[in-house]
Design a protein around this motif. Structure first.
Motif, PDB file in Angstrom:
ATOM      1  N   HIS A   1       0.794  -0.980   0.297  1.00 17.45           N
ATOM      2  CA  HIS A   1       0.009  -0.032   0.044  1.00 17.45           C
ATOM      3  C   HIS A   1       0.582   1.320  -0.012  1.00 17.45           C
ATOM      4  O   HIS A   1       1.364   1.486   0.832  1.00 17.45           O
ATOM      5  CB  HIS A   1      -1.052   0.071   1.163  1.00 17.45           C
ATOM      6  CG  HIS A   1      -1.886   1.346   1.147  1.00 17.45           C
ATOM      7  ND1 HIS A   1      -2.829   1.388   0.311  1.00 17.45           N
ATOM      8  CD2 HIS A   1      -1.632   2.615   1.980  1.00 17.45           C
ATOM      9  CE1 HIS A   1      -3.226   2.649   0.703  1.00 17.45           C
ATOM     10  NE2 HIS A   1      -2.628   3.319   1.517  1.00 17.45           N
TER      11      HIS A   1
ATOM     12  N   HIS B   1       1.656   5.534  -2.234  1.00 13.35           N
ATOM     13  CA  HIS B   1       0.956   6.542  -3.016  1.00 13.35           C
ATOM     14  C   HIS B   1       2.434   7.011  -3.484  1.00 13.35           C
ATOM     15  O   HIS B   1       2.824   7.961  -3.030  1.00 13.35           O
ATOM     16  CB  HIS B   1       0.266   7.613  -2.319  1.00 13.35           C
ATOM     17  CG  HIS B   1      -0.780   7.268  -1.376  1.00 13.35           C
ATOM     18  ND1 HIS B   1      -2.049   6.855  -1.778  1.00 13.35           N
ATOM     19  CD2 HIS B   1      -0.995   6.640  -0.164  1.00 13.35           C
ATOM     20  CE1 HIS B   1      -2.912   6.529  -0.883  1.00 13.35           C
ATOM     21  NE2 HIS B   1      -2.262   6.176   0.284  1.00 13.35           N
TER      22      HIS B   1
ATOM     23  N   HIS C   1      -8.818   2.149   1.669  1.00 14.40           N
ATOM     24  CA  HIS C   1      -8.380   2.647   2.999  1.00 14.40           C
ATOM     25  C   HIS C   1      -9.616   2.075   3.993  1.00 14.40           C
ATOM     26  O   HIS C   1     -10.671   2.380   3.564  1.00 14.40           O
ATOM     27  CB  HIS C   1      -8.107   3.964   3.071  1.00 14.40           C
ATOM     28  CG  HIS C   1      -6.797   4.533   2.502  1.00 14.40           C
ATOM     29  ND1 HIS C   1      -7.284   5.360   1.544  1.00 14.40           N
ATOM     30  CD2 HIS C   1      -5.767   4.546   2.646  1.00 14.40           C
ATOM     31  CE1 HIS C   1      -5.990   5.689   1.095  1.00 14.40           C
ATOM     32  NE2 HIS C   1      -5.143   5.317   1.690  1.00 14.40           N
TER      33      HIS C   1
ATOM     34  N   HIS D   1      -4.616  -0.451   6.230  1.00 15.88           N
ATOM     35  CA  HIS D   1      -4.658  -0.125   7.506  1.00 15.88           C
ATOM     36  C   HIS D   1      -5.452  -0.798   8.507  1.00 15.88           C
ATOM     37  O   HIS D   1      -4.733  -1.581   9.316  1.00 15.88           O
ATOM     38  CB  HIS D   1      -5.364   1.395   7.804  1.00 15.88           C
ATOM     39  CG  HIS D   1      -4.375   2.413   6.778  1.00 15.88           C
ATOM     40  ND1 HIS D   1      -3.166   2.590   7.417  1.00 15.88           N
ATOM     41  CD2 HIS D   1      -4.809   3.075   5.949  1.00 15.88           C
ATOM     42  CE1 HIS D   1      -2.589   3.517   6.419  1.00 15.88           C
ATOM     43  NE2 HIS D   1      -3.697   3.944   5.627  1.00 15.88           N
TER      44      HIS D   1
ATOM     45  N   ASP E   1       2.529   3.051   2.988  1.00 17.12           N
ATOM     46  CA  ASP E   1       1.583   4.176   2.675  1.00 17.12           C
ATOM     47  C   ASP E   1       2.544   5.468   1.830  1.00 17.12           C
ATOM     48  O   ASP E   1       3.789   5.065   1.550  1.00 17.12           O
ATOM     49  CB  ASP E   1       1.253   4.955   3.957  1.00 17.12           C
ATOM     50  CG  ASP E   1      -0.249   5.370   3.964  1.00 17.12           C
ATOM     51  OD1 ASP E   1      -0.719   5.699   2.612  1.00 17.12           O
ATOM     52  OD2 ASP E   1      -0.901   5.691   4.855  1.00 17.12           O
TER      53      ASP E   1
HETATM   54 ZN   LIG Z   1      -2.779   5.295   2.074  1.00 16.59          ZN
END
Ligand SMILES: [Zn+2]
Ligand SMILES: N[C@@H](CCSC[C@H]1O[C@@H](n2cnc3c(=O)[nH]cnc32)[C@H](O)[C@@H]1O)C(=O)O
Length: 432
Positions: free
Chosen positions: A62, A64, A211, A248, A299
């Motif tokens: 996960h 970005h 998420h 998460h 993340d």
């Molecule tokens: Zn994220």
């Protein structure tokens, strides 16, 4: 057939034991052909792994990736304020070219730290796909849809873009790119849009990534509105299943953990981001005990602030113990599996294991270092002592992307310079 021999090292096997072995890679198919005793195999080219530990390429499940441009731009705030006051206003100014160079920077960092596969959530996804194609890495990409603060036409267009992007890009870069349908979260996408578009995604056979249950602010409003826990609501709108993985899962109760296990839904633990934004401590050992597949993610670089999966393994083990109030919780072997095989399983890649038939995605760590001495237990070192900068070679799909710490893809200096320039211009634009 061109064959690459990864020779002279110790190898982490799928059962998390370590043995001396050579690994033979078919560079045409991109698969591992054989793992055998030292000296038994021969190849056309050799990658020297002496003094090294050969591990499966790490899977960042996960991230970005283009958010590297915002690294260190906004720190020391909780999720909601961080997104609304700092991140989203700047992201509104991001151009396709910014996303391209931000992704390139992140991919350089990943290759340098032994990550060979990522699951990304963002926008201007064609640019991210182009960067992934150039990088030689493997990725699951998608356009993230948000419907709050949009009119109905805008909201539906964003959901449709998520579907269309997932359908169009699947299989790109000779199959190294796969896709997911991506509602951003259970609170940033309205129920009517989930009810309309999730069945379409499932019908089209698309995996789903979102998420979920990251902060208590995301749990309480849903409980108030639906009279059910967020993941019960997610199940009700058709989001849970074997092809879904949730980033998460910090604030999940026993009912929700059981629901994840029963439906085969995966969880991606992001310990550094959860600690930095003070989101909370995910019950990772309880998720593992229930049989949930748990992978690891960094993340974005703005909430971490790096993309080094070795840090993530260490953080996962540390905070996993603290959360369980038990030093035996989330042990070294478990975090190594989370960062390798479990991640590959959630992303749908045949990687994450050094064995014949698997994707030839691997990293070689240089063990000749003070902080890796003595070598009582190399799995312990992977979880607790090694760093991304210990990686000397990175291979993905049979191609050598970094040899002796030199990248064979990208002009790293140029990428870093362009990223710095574009990041500065971006912040200036956002301040106007
Ligand atoms: Zn994220
Ligand atoms: N902002 C766009 C689309 C969202 S892309 C995915 C988003 O996730 C954001 N993001 C990064 N880290 C987190 C996190 O930990 N939780 C929730 N969102 C995050 C990221 O900044 C990015 O805006 C829109 O409004 O249409």
């Amino acid at each position: 057939m061109t064959e690459l021999l990864v020779a002279g090292g110790q190898v982490l096997r799928p059962d998390t034991t370590v043995e001396r072995a050579d690994v033979l890679v078919d560079q045409d198919s991109g698969d591992i052909l054989a793992v055998d005793d030292p000296g038994e195999l021969t190849g056309d080219d050799t990658l020297d792994a002496s003094d090294g530990l050969v591990i499966p390429g790490l899977v960042n499940a996960h991230t970005h990736v283009a958010m590297t441009l915002l690294r260190g731009y906004a720190d020391d705030k909780p999720l909601d304020a961080w997104l609304q006051e700092d991140i989203w206003p700047v992201e509104a100014e991001l151009t396709p070219e910014d996303v391209r160079v931000g992704a390139e920077l992140g991919l350089v960092e990943m290759i340098r730290s032994g990550t060979t596969a990522l699951s990304d959530m963002y926008f201007h996804v064609d640019e991210i796909a182009a960067a992934v194609e150039e990088s030689g890495l493997r990725a699951v990409l998608g356009h993230t849809a948000v419907t709050v603060a949009k009119d109905e036409a805008g909201a539906r267009a964003d959901m449709q873009a998520s579907l269309d992007t997932a359908l169009d890009l699947d299989g790109a870069a000779d199959g190294r790119i796969k896709t997911t349908f991506q509602p951003h979260s259970l609170t940033t996408v309205g129920e009517e849009y989930l009810r309309e578009f999730v069945p379409e995604a499932v019908e089209a056979g698309l995996p789903i990534h979102l998420h979920a249950n990251e902060t208590t602010d995301e749990v309480e409003p849903l409980v108030d509105e639906h009279g059910a826990r967020p993941l019960e609501y997610a199940d009700d709108v058709g989001l849970l299943g074997e092809d879904t993985f949730l980033a998460h899962c910090v604030h999940v109760d026993e009912t929700e953990i059981d629901l994840l296990a029963e439906t085969g839904t995966g969880a991606v633990h992001c310990p550094a981001s959860n600690m930095k934004l003070a989101s909370g401590m995910a019950p990772v050992q309880r998720l593992l005990d229930a049989g949930v597949t748990v992978a690891l993610g960094t993340d974005g670089a703005a909430s971490n602030n790096d993309l080094d999966m070795f840090d993530e393994m260490r953080d996962a083990a540390m905070v996993g113990k603290l959360a369980a109030d038990d030093a035996s919780a989330v042990p070294a072997g478990a975090v190594v599996e989370m960062a390798t095989a479990n991640g590959a399983d959630l992303l749908g890649f045949e990687s994450g294991r050094i064995e014949a038939g698997a994707n030839a995605d691997l990293a070689v760590l240089d063990l000749d270092a003070a902080h890796l001495t003595p070598a009582h237990d190399l799995v312990s070192h992977l979880a607790y002592a090694a760093r991304g900068s210990d990686v000397c070679h990175t291979v993905c799909d049979g191609d050598v992307l970094m040899r002796d710490r030199d990248l064979t893809v990208f002009d790293e200096r140029a990428v870093r310079d362009r990223a710095s320039d574009r990041a500065r211009a971006l912040i200036d634009r956002a301040a106007e």
